[in-house]
Motif scaffolding. Structure first.
Motif, PDB file in Angstrom:
ATOM      1  N   PRO A   4     -27.120  -5.204 -27.946  1.00 41.79           N
ATOM      2  CA  PRO A   4     -27.891  -5.289 -28.923  1.00 41.79           C
ATOM      3  C   PRO A   4     -28.628  -3.873 -29.267  1.00 41.79           C
ATOM      4  O   PRO A   4     -28.914  -3.038 -28.358  1.00 41.79           O
ATOM      5  CB  PRO A   4     -28.992  -6.475 -28.363  1.00 41.79           C
ATOM      6  CG  PRO A   4     -28.173  -7.104 -27.585  1.00 41.79           C
ATOM      7  CD  PRO A   4     -27.279  -6.169 -26.948  1.00 41.79           C
ATOM      8  N   ALA A   5     -29.352  -3.729 -30.446  1.00 36.46           N
ATOM      9  CA  ALA A   5     -29.877  -2.440 -30.681  1.00 36.46           C
ATOM     10  C   ALA A   5     -31.173  -2.611 -29.886  1.00 36.46           C
ATOM     11  O   ALA A   5     -31.758  -3.286 -29.835  1.00 36.46           O
ATOM     12  CB  ALA A   5     -30.248  -2.503 -32.126  1.00 36.46           C
ATOM     13  N   ALA A  36     -16.126  -3.938 -19.132  1.00 40.51           N
ATOM     14  CA  ALA A  36     -17.133  -2.910 -19.251  1.00 40.51           C
ATOM     15  C   ALA A  36     -18.342  -3.188 -20.061  1.00 40.51           C
ATOM     16  O   ALA A  36     -19.445  -3.037 -19.734  1.00 40.51           O
ATOM     17  CB  ALA A  36     -16.591  -1.539 -19.542  1.00 40.51           C
ATOM     18  N   GLU A  37     -18.012  -3.660 -21.539  1.00 42.30           N
ATOM     19  CA  GLU A  37     -19.086  -4.015 -22.457  1.00 42.30           C
ATOM     20  C   GLU A  37     -19.722  -5.165 -22.085  1.00 42.30           C
ATOM     21  O   GLU A  37     -21.228  -5.118 -22.116  1.00 42.30           O
ATOM     22  CB  GLU A  37     -18.236  -4.376 -23.693  1.00 42.30           C
ATOM     23  CG  GLU A  37     -17.459  -3.362 -24.324  1.00 42.30           C
ATOM     24  CD  GLU A  37     -18.501  -2.195 -25.046  1.00 42.30           C
ATOM     25  OE1 GLU A  37     -19.668  -2.353 -24.750  1.00 42.30           O
ATOM     26  OE2 GLU A  37     -18.049  -1.177 -25.458  1.00 42.30           O
ATOM     27  N   ASP A  38     -19.345  -6.257 -21.033  1.00 44.48           N
ATOM     28  CA  ASP A  38     -20.152  -7.250 -20.635  1.00 44.48           C
ATOM     29  C   ASP A  38     -21.199  -6.735 -19.732  1.00 44.48           C
ATOM     30  O   ASP A  38     -22.419  -6.981 -19.560  1.00 44.48           O
ATOM     31  CB  ASP A  38     -19.389  -8.038 -19.999  1.00 44.48           C
ATOM     32  CG  ASP A  38     -18.524  -9.263 -20.901  1.00 44.48           C
ATOM     33  OD1 ASP A  38     -18.889  -9.060 -22.133  1.00 44.48           O
ATOM     34  OD2 ASP A  38     -17.636  -9.893 -20.481  1.00 44.48           O
ATOM     35  N   VAL A  39     -20.724  -5.710 -18.897  1.00 41.10           N
ATOM     36  CA  VAL A  39     -21.478  -5.050 -17.885  1.00 41.10           C
ATOM     37  C   VAL A  39     -22.688  -4.449 -18.613  1.00 41.10           C
ATOM     38  O   VAL A  39     -23.977  -4.304 -18.218  1.00 41.10           O
ATOM     39  CB  VAL A  39     -20.600  -4.206 -17.075  1.00 41.10           C
ATOM     40  CG1 VAL A  39     -21.760  -3.178 -16.184  1.00 41.10           C
ATOM     41  CG2 VAL A  39     -20.034  -4.915 -15.907  1.00 41.10           C
ATOM     42  N   TRP A  44     -28.120  -3.966 -20.313  1.00 43.49           N
ATOM     43  CA  TRP A  44     -29.263  -3.802 -21.539  1.00 43.49           C
ATOM     44  C   TRP A  44     -30.457  -4.906 -21.191  1.00 43.49           C
ATOM     45  O   TRP A  44     -31.410  -4.656 -21.661  1.00 43.49           O
ATOM     46  CB  TRP A  44     -28.515  -3.735 -22.758  1.00 43.49           C
ATOM     47  CG  TRP A  44     -29.542  -3.526 -23.709  1.00 43.49           C
ATOM     48  CD1 TRP A  44     -29.931  -2.387 -24.347  1.00 43.49           C
ATOM     49  CD2 TRP A  44     -30.285  -4.647 -24.537  1.00 43.49           C
ATOM     50  NE1 TRP A  44     -30.873  -2.561 -25.327  1.00 43.49           N
ATOM     51  CE2 TRP A  44     -31.218  -3.839 -25.548  1.00 43.49           C
ATOM     52  CE3 TRP A  44     -30.397  -5.930 -24.418  1.00 43.49           C
ATOM     53  CZ2 TRP A  44     -31.933  -4.504 -26.491  1.00 43.49           C
ATOM     54  CZ3 TRP A  44     -31.265  -6.665 -25.341  1.00 43.49           C
ATOM     55  CH2 TRP A  44     -31.961  -6.040 -26.224  1.00 43.49           C
ATOM     56  N   LEU A  45     -29.775  -5.904 -21.050  1.00 40.68           N
ATOM     57  CA  LEU A  45     -30.805  -7.404 -20.937  1.00 40.68           C
ATOM     58  C   LEU A  45     -31.734  -7.027 -19.628  1.00 40.68           C
ATOM     59  O   LEU A  45     -33.014  -7.311 -20.010  1.00 40.68           O
ATOM     60  CB  LEU A  45     -30.103  -8.663 -20.509  1.00 40.68           C
ATOM     61  CG  LEU A  45     -29.394  -8.926 -21.693  1.00 40.68           C
ATOM     62  CD1 LEU A  45     -28.357 -10.306 -21.206  1.00 40.68           C
ATOM     63  CD2 LEU A  45     -30.091  -9.530 -22.787  1.00 40.68           C
ATOM     64  N   TRP A  47     -32.835  -3.930 -18.715  1.00 41.01           N
ATOM     65  CA  TRP A  47     -33.388  -2.649 -19.148  1.00 41.01           C
ATOM     66  C   TRP A  47     -34.551  -3.318 -20.011  1.00 41.01           C
ATOM     67  O   TRP A  47     -35.648  -2.728 -20.315  1.00 41.01           O
ATOM     68  CB  TRP A  47     -32.385  -1.783 -19.841  1.00 41.01           C
ATOM     69  CG  TRP A  47     -32.962  -0.682 -20.505  1.00 41.01           C
ATOM     70  CD1 TRP A  47     -33.107  -0.598 -21.934  1.00 41.01           C
ATOM     71  CD2 TRP A  47     -33.913   0.494 -20.326  1.00 41.01           C
ATOM     72  NE1 TRP A  47     -33.832   0.496 -22.398  1.00 41.01           N
ATOM     73  CE2 TRP A  47     -34.138   1.448 -21.284  1.00 41.01           C
ATOM     74  CE3 TRP A  47     -34.199   0.791 -18.975  1.00 41.01           C
ATOM     75  CZ2 TRP A  47     -34.865   2.274 -21.105  1.00 41.01           C
ATOM     76  CZ3 TRP A  47     -34.828   2.150 -18.844  1.00 41.01           C
ATOM     77  CH2 TRP A  47     -35.362   2.727 -19.921  1.00 41.01           C
ATOM     78  N   SER A  48     -34.319  -4.206 -21.079  1.00 39.97           N
ATOM     79  CA  SER A  48     -35.034  -4.598 -21.946  1.00 39.97           C
ATOM     80  C   SER A  48     -36.362  -5.384 -21.430  1.00 39.97           C
ATOM     81  O   SER A  48     -37.264  -5.475 -21.935  1.00 39.97           O
ATOM     82  CB  SER A  48     -34.516  -5.539 -23.023  1.00 39.97           C
ATOM     83  OG  SER A  48     -34.163  -6.880 -22.365  1.00 39.97           O
ATOM     84  N   ARG A  49     -35.965  -5.857 -20.075  1.00 36.94           N
ATOM     85  CA  ARG A  49     -37.220  -6.639 -19.357  1.00 36.94           C
ATOM     86  C   ARG A  49     -38.072  -5.292 -18.451  1.00 36.94           C
ATOM     87  O   ARG A  49     -38.614  -5.925 -17.694  1.00 36.94           O
ATOM     88  CB  ARG A  49     -36.764  -7.681 -18.667  1.00 36.94           C
ATOM     89  CG  ARG A  49     -36.077  -8.805 -19.658  1.00 36.94           C
ATOM     90  CD  ARG A  49     -35.669  -9.989 -18.809  1.00 36.94           C
ATOM     91  NE  ARG A  49     -34.921  -9.832 -17.765  1.00 36.94           N
ATOM     92  CZ  ARG A  49     -33.757 -10.148 -17.974  1.00 36.94           C
ATOM     93  NH1 ARG A  49     -33.146 -10.845 -19.152  1.00 36.94           N
ATOM     94  NH2 ARG A  49     -33.016  -9.942 -16.815  1.00 36.94           N
ATOM     95  N   THR A  50     -37.770  -4.193 -18.592  1.00 40.44           N
ATOM     96  CA  THR A  50     -37.962  -3.394 -17.214  1.00 40.44           C
ATOM     97  C   THR A  50     -39.138  -2.235 -18.283  1.00 40.44           C
ATOM     98  O   THR A  50     -38.989  -1.970 -19.243  1.00 40.44           O
ATOM     99  CB  THR A  50     -37.003  -2.492 -16.919  1.00 40.44           C
ATOM    100  OG1 THR A  50     -36.069  -3.346 -16.112  1.00 40.44           O
ATOM    101  CG2 THR A  50     -37.428  -1.442 -15.748  1.00 40.44           C
TER     102      THR A  50
END
Length: 299
Positions: A4-5, A36-39, A44-45, A47-50
């Motif tokens: 996601p952006a 690799a994209e799933d990782v 990112w998920l 990261w978005s909560r950090t």
């Protein structure tokens, strides 16, 4: 799957900035683009909560998360690969134009199919330590933090992995222009069914490793020797003639061949050469691993 952006501008978002490196780490660990994209999606998920402001280094945090997620995924994949039918080769990353920005971002450094094939000999943590040190040039304190290990343990893993890689790896420093010219000659010979020319371009101990994944026929053992490999290409020409078409491409950053049969992608072939002859061919034929390649013959 696309990440996601980010909510912050792309130019300043640490995840977006680090993404090319994160992908290279995950792909070298897993050998499958989708994995690799799933990782990266999972990273990112998180990261978005950090709270990024609470981190000393956003890149170090992201590399740690991606590395650990990759280790976990590779552990799960090991059981599947042990049950895999035939030889397991990485999903090829193919560029028809070697000078695109994606090539520069994703295919720089150690990425060849031959190198990735050798990495399969390593355990997940051993593979991560080796890649972080030898490919991405992280210091041992950083690697220890990323893996949650001591520096001494990481040094031992890297040393052990380096020995195993060197034992299994045949490395030749060949300029890309030379590699390309040799491959062009091989492609012309295979395309025209010139049996003598094909054999002359193969070394005495040349081998071909094919990955059909149980989806399409492939050899259960490596095909060894110029005569047997030549017969394979010659027999295909004799049987199908002009229905078989080869195209040059860059596969994992190196010159390779795409083979189309009846206008549909049939295999992606990576080559190792000593500068004079071909010493190894890695042919990925498993349709699942060819999904990222143009399915029909490029014009």
């Amino acid at each position: 799957m696309n990440t996601p952006a980010p909510t912050t501008p792309a130019a300043t978002d640490p995840f977006n900035t680090a993404r090319p490196r994160l992908f290279r780490i995950a792909y070298r660990m897993l050998g499958v683009r989708a994995d690799a994209e799933d990782v990266l999606q999972d990273a990112w998920l998180r990261w978005s909560r950090t709270d990024a402001n609470a981190l000393q280094s956003a890149e170090a945090w992201l590399v740690t998360i991606v590395t650990r997620l990759s280790i976990d995924r590779l552990r799960a994949a090991k059981a599947e690969r042990e049950a895999y039918v035939g030889w397991w080769l990485p999903e090829p990353l193919v560029e028809l134009d070697a000078h695109t920005p994606e090539t520069a971002a994703e295919l720089a450094g150690e990425l060849s199919v031959a190198f990735m094939y050798v990495l399969e000999r390593l355990g997940p943590e051993e593979r991560a330590a080796f890649l972080l040190r030898q490919v991405f040039d992280y210091d041992y304190p950083e690697i220890a933090a990323q893996l949650g290990k001591t520096e001494a343990s990481c040094r031992q893993m890297v040393h052990r992995a380096s020995e195993r890689v060197q034992q299994a790896r045949t490395r030749f420093e060949v300029p890309q222009a030379v590699h390309h010219q040799l491959l062009q000659r091989f492609m012309n010979a295979a395309q025209s069914g010139d049996r003598h020319a094909i054999q002359a371009l193969l070394s005495e101990d040349a081998q071909l490793i094919g990955d059909g994944g149980g989806r399409v026929p492939s050899f259960p053992k490596p095909l060894v020797g110029p005569f047997r490999i030549t017969n394979l290409y010659w027999a295909l020409f004799r049987r199908l003639g002009a229905q078989v078409v080869y195209r040059m491409a860059h596969i994992n950053g190196e010159p390779g061949l795409l083979r189309y049969v009846d206008g549909r992608i049939e295999s992606a072939q990576a080559f190792v050469t000593d500068g004079e002859r071909i010493v190894a061919i890695y042919a990925v034929r498993n349709p699942d691993k060819l999904a990222g390649i143009p399915a029909t013959l490029p014009q």
